[in-house]
Design a protein around this motif. Structure first.
Motif, PDB file in Angstrom:
ATOM      1  N   GLU A 121     -22.213  26.545 -18.228  1.00  0.00           N
ATOM      2  CA  GLU A 121     -21.834  25.905 -19.058  1.00  0.00           C
ATOM      3  C   GLU A 121     -20.652  25.229 -18.857  1.00  0.00           C
ATOM      4  O   GLU A 121     -20.216  23.992 -19.321  1.00  0.00           O
ATOM      5  CB  GLU A 121     -21.440  26.713 -20.497  1.00  0.00           C
ATOM      6  CG  GLU A 121     -22.865  27.275 -21.168  1.00  0.00           C
ATOM      7  CD  GLU A 121     -23.577  26.038 -21.497  1.00  0.00           C
ATOM      8  OE1 GLU A 121     -23.205  25.100 -22.208  1.00  0.00           O
ATOM      9  OE2 GLU A 121     -24.869  26.384 -21.301  1.00  0.00           O
ATOM     10  N   GLU A 146     -19.809  21.011 -18.512  1.00  0.00           N
ATOM     11  CA  GLU A 146     -18.276  20.244 -19.110  1.00  0.00           C
ATOM     12  C   GLU A 146     -17.694  19.234 -18.117  1.00  0.00           C
ATOM     13  O   GLU A 146     -17.304  18.283 -18.476  1.00  0.00           O
ATOM     14  CB  GLU A 146     -17.323  21.406 -19.414  1.00  0.00           C
ATOM     15  CG  GLU A 146     -17.680  22.067 -20.878  1.00  0.00           C
ATOM     16  CD  GLU A 146     -17.959  21.051 -22.038  1.00  0.00           C
ATOM     17  OE1 GLU A 146     -17.052  20.358 -22.272  1.00  0.00           O
ATOM     18  OE2 GLU A 146     -18.863  21.214 -22.725  1.00  0.00           O
ATOM     19  N   ARG A 167     -27.742  18.218 -17.210  1.00  0.00           N
ATOM     20  CA  ARG A 167     -28.199  19.549 -17.510  1.00  0.00           C
ATOM     21  C   ARG A 167     -29.285  20.064 -16.551  1.00  0.00           C
ATOM     22  O   ARG A 167     -29.042  21.195 -16.222  1.00  0.00           O
ATOM     23  CB  ARG A 167     -29.047  19.608 -18.822  1.00  0.00           C
ATOM     24  CG  ARG A 167     -28.118  19.369 -20.137  1.00  0.00           C
ATOM     25  CD  ARG A 167     -28.585  19.665 -21.462  1.00  0.00           C
ATOM     26  NE  ARG A 167     -27.861  19.436 -22.204  1.00  0.00           N
ATOM     27  CZ  ARG A 167     -26.746  20.290 -22.731  1.00  0.00           C
ATOM     28  NH1 ARG A 167     -26.903  21.648 -22.447  1.00  0.00           N
ATOM     29  NH2 ARG A 167     -25.789  20.256 -23.901  1.00  0.00           N
TER      30      ARG A 167
END
Length: 214
Positions: free
Chosen positions: A74, A78, A87
């Motif tokens: 995660e 960012e 992703r």
């Protein structure tokens, strides 16, 4: 597709490239072999400038596979969410980092087969790493090199594998180490896709491209 140029013409072309810049370098920022692998993997369908902007802060926090695992997916997202396909790329970076830690002691292998076994690392990425980090005369063919190879006759081929073989077969050995950098930079800044800058081209008189611009 232009016909394959002869040996003497190709030697003159690369002599001019070398005289203009004797040690060309890739434009992806990195601090070690691992960050180079990550940067090249992130650069697929993205610009080097965009990747460099995204990885500037990332590599200060995670410049080893273990640090990347500690950072987590995660947090990685960012940092790289301005890059296309971020992703999927983040998942691959985490997977390859885990493999490097568990199977290679946190070190990046220096064989093409081992590199290509890593998630998100294809032949082009492997060749970039072999060339830029270990200084192997590996030829990473991207869209720029494919265009220049075919347009100029330096290394014509119907697909990237054929162009890679043509570079290896026809470019003199003493130019092989830097060949892919000279070609990619020429394609990126001079022999561009839509309106090549033929007036500023070092090899204009040697190039058979019929639709030269003024």
């Amino acid at each position: 597709m232009a016909k394959q140029l002869d040996y003497h013409t190709i030697r003159e072309i690369f002599t001019r490239f070398r005289d203009a810049e004797d040690a060309p370098k890739g434009e992806l920022h990195h601090v070690n072999a691992y960050t180079l692998v990550v940067a090249v993997a992130l650069s697929a369908q993205a610009t080097d400038a965009g990747v460099n902007k995204a990885t500037k802060a990332l590599f200060k926090k995670a410049d080893t596979p273990q640090k990347m695992l500690d950072l987590g997916e995660e947090q990685l997202i960012e940092h790289i969410k301005t890059i296309g396909l971020y992703r999927n790329k983040a998942k691959n970076v985490m997977k390859l980092s885990r493999i490097l830690v568990e199977e290679y002691g946190g070190e990046v292998p220096n064989s093409r087969a081992a590199l290509q076994s890593l998630p998100g690392v294809g032949r082009k990425t492997a060749n970039v790493v072999l060339n830029m980090w270990w200084r192997h005369p590996a030829q990473a063919v991207d869209t720029h090199i494919f265009r220049v190879g075919n347009r100029t006759g330096i290394a014509p081929g119907k697909d990237v594998d054929a162009v890679e073989r043509a570079i290896e077969d026809h470019i003199p050995a003493d130019f092989q180490l830097h060949a892919h950098h000279w070609l990619i930079l020429h394609g990126r800044y001079i022999c561009v896709a839509r309106k090549p800058k033929c007036g500023a081209c070092l090899i204009r008189d040697l190039c058979p491209f019929e639709d030269k611009t003024l």
